[in-house]
Design a protein around this motif. Structure first.
Motif, mmCIF file in Angstrom:
data_model
loop_
_atom_site.group_PDB
_atom_site.id
_atom_site.type_symbol
_atom_site.label_atom_id
_atom_site.label_comp_id
_atom_site.label_asym_id
_atom_site.label_seq_id
_atom_site.Cartn_x
_atom_site.Cartn_y
_atom_site.Cartn_z
ATOM 1 N N SER A 54 0.824 -1.213 0.000
ATOM 2 C CA SER A 54 0.000 0.000 0.000
ATOM 3 C C SER A 54 0.855 1.258 0.000
ATOM 4 N N GLU A 55 0.304 2.323 -0.589
ATOM 5 C CA GLU A 55 0.872 3.662 -0.458
ATOM 6 C C GLU A 55 0.223 4.325 0.752
ATOM 7 N N TRP A 56 0.974 5.237 1.412
ATOM 8 C CA TRP A 56 0.490 5.832 2.661
ATOM 9 C C TRP A 56 0.781 7.330 2.689
ATOM 10 N N ILE A 57 -0.125 8.070 3.302
ATOM 11 C CA ILE A 57 0.104 9.476 3.625
ATOM 12 C C ILE A 57 0.040 9.617 5.138
ATOM 13 N N VAL A 58 1.071 10.245 5.704
ATOM 14 C CA VAL A 58 1.100 10.579 7.129
ATOM 15 C C VAL A 58 0.505 11.972 7.282
ATOM 16 N N LEU A 59 -0.603 12.069 8.019
ATOM 17 C CA LEU A 59 -1.328 13.318 8.190
ATOM 18 C C LEU A 59 -1.426 13.641 9.679
#
Length: 300
Positions: A54-59
């Protein structure tokens, strides 16, 4: 993970797992693509995970952090005090990598993910580049922070936005769906709603979320009272309204992904309620919006 009574509403704490205050992935949700994790770090805390397929964004939801990839790239995120205090910067980490979080002051961080095929480069997303949209008018006014909308930031499958709704207003309205692949008209997207509700006068906030069957998939049916930390899973169905109680502003993070070959957010309004859009030009946008103002010198 899901109860028989409310299989798609996950009250705060019921989807916690290991280091995560919330852990929703394809296996837990029973679908194929969308994921959301929330990790809470104390001052000086750290967390590491493999990104896998999976690709991930840390927010950042509150606080700031440093995000380091497996190849040694580091992105310093200034973050924010809370989801109601401003737009935040963020970091994208691709599949088949590692994600290492450290936070000097501590905080809460959302990890929005989607199973994907392409491996895109790790990147930093400046807060100043996040498009802020005021959607709807009157009692349907809300604010959308399009940090990872399909046309705002490049991902392979992941679509993610933040929505802020002033107390007393309805958002995700008219009810809409995206559970069929109809090229040029509708995308097939699994969706997670993650809520935070502002307290007022010392009282925790609440709101309401509705999902009704569309005749496709699982026939999802939800009427949930939602509070801070709750999540609602939407594999299919007409979703909306999301209702903010008077005096309590509502925040929700939307995470979406699906099997389509094109990354796009195409929706179909519920035919019984689509007429409401025609009333919007005759009403002003709620003057409480935007709920916060960008710092001087920043264009949001």
């Amino acid at each position: 993970m899901r109860s028989e009574a409310t299989p798609f509403h996950l009250p705060s704490g019921t989807a916690a797992d290991g280091p995560y205050a919330l852990d929703i992935g394809p296996e837990q949700a029973g679908w194929s693509h969308s994921s959301l994790r929330v990790v809470e770090l104390p001052p000086g805390g750290a967390h590491m995970m493999d990104t896998g397929d999976s690709e991930w964004i840390v927010l950042p939801l509150s606080g700031g952090c440093a995000v380091t990839t497996g190849t040694g790239e580091t992105f310093e995120l200034a973050g924010r005090e809370s989801v109601f205090s401003g737009v935040t910067d963020f970091a994208y980490v691709p599949r088949d990598d590692q994600l290492h979080l450290t936070s000097r002051t501590g905080g809460r961080f959302a990890l929005t993910g989607a199973r994907c095929g392409k491996r895109l480069p790790a990147r930093y997303g400046p807060a100043a580049d996040v498009p802020v949209e005021l959607r709807g008018t009157g009692a349907c006014s809300r604010q959308v922070n399009n940090f990872a909308a399909a046309g705002s930031f490049a991902c392979d499958k992941l679509i993610a936005v933040e929505v802020l709704t002033p107390g007393g207003n309805w958002s995700s309205y008219p009810p809409h769906k995206h559970d069929e692949c109809r090229p040029g008209e509708e995308s097939q997207l699994e969706e997670i709603y993650y809520f935070e509700i502002a307290a007022a006068h010392g009282t925790p906030g609440l709101g309401y979320q509705r999902v009704t069957p569309s005749g496709h998939g699982r026939r999802t049916d939800v009427l949930a009272e939602v509070r801070s930390g709750d999540a609602v899973l939407i594999p299919d169905g007409w979703h909306g309204p999301s209702i903010a109680a008077p005096g309590h502003d509502m925040y929700y993070l939307n995470v979406m992904a699906g099997p389509g070959g094109t990354r796009e957010w195409l929706i179909c309004d519920h035919p019984d309620h689509a007429w409401i859009r025609a009333t919007w030009p005759d009403q002003p946008v709620d003057p409480r919006l935007p709920l916060y103002t960008a710092p001087a010198g920043e264009a949001r």
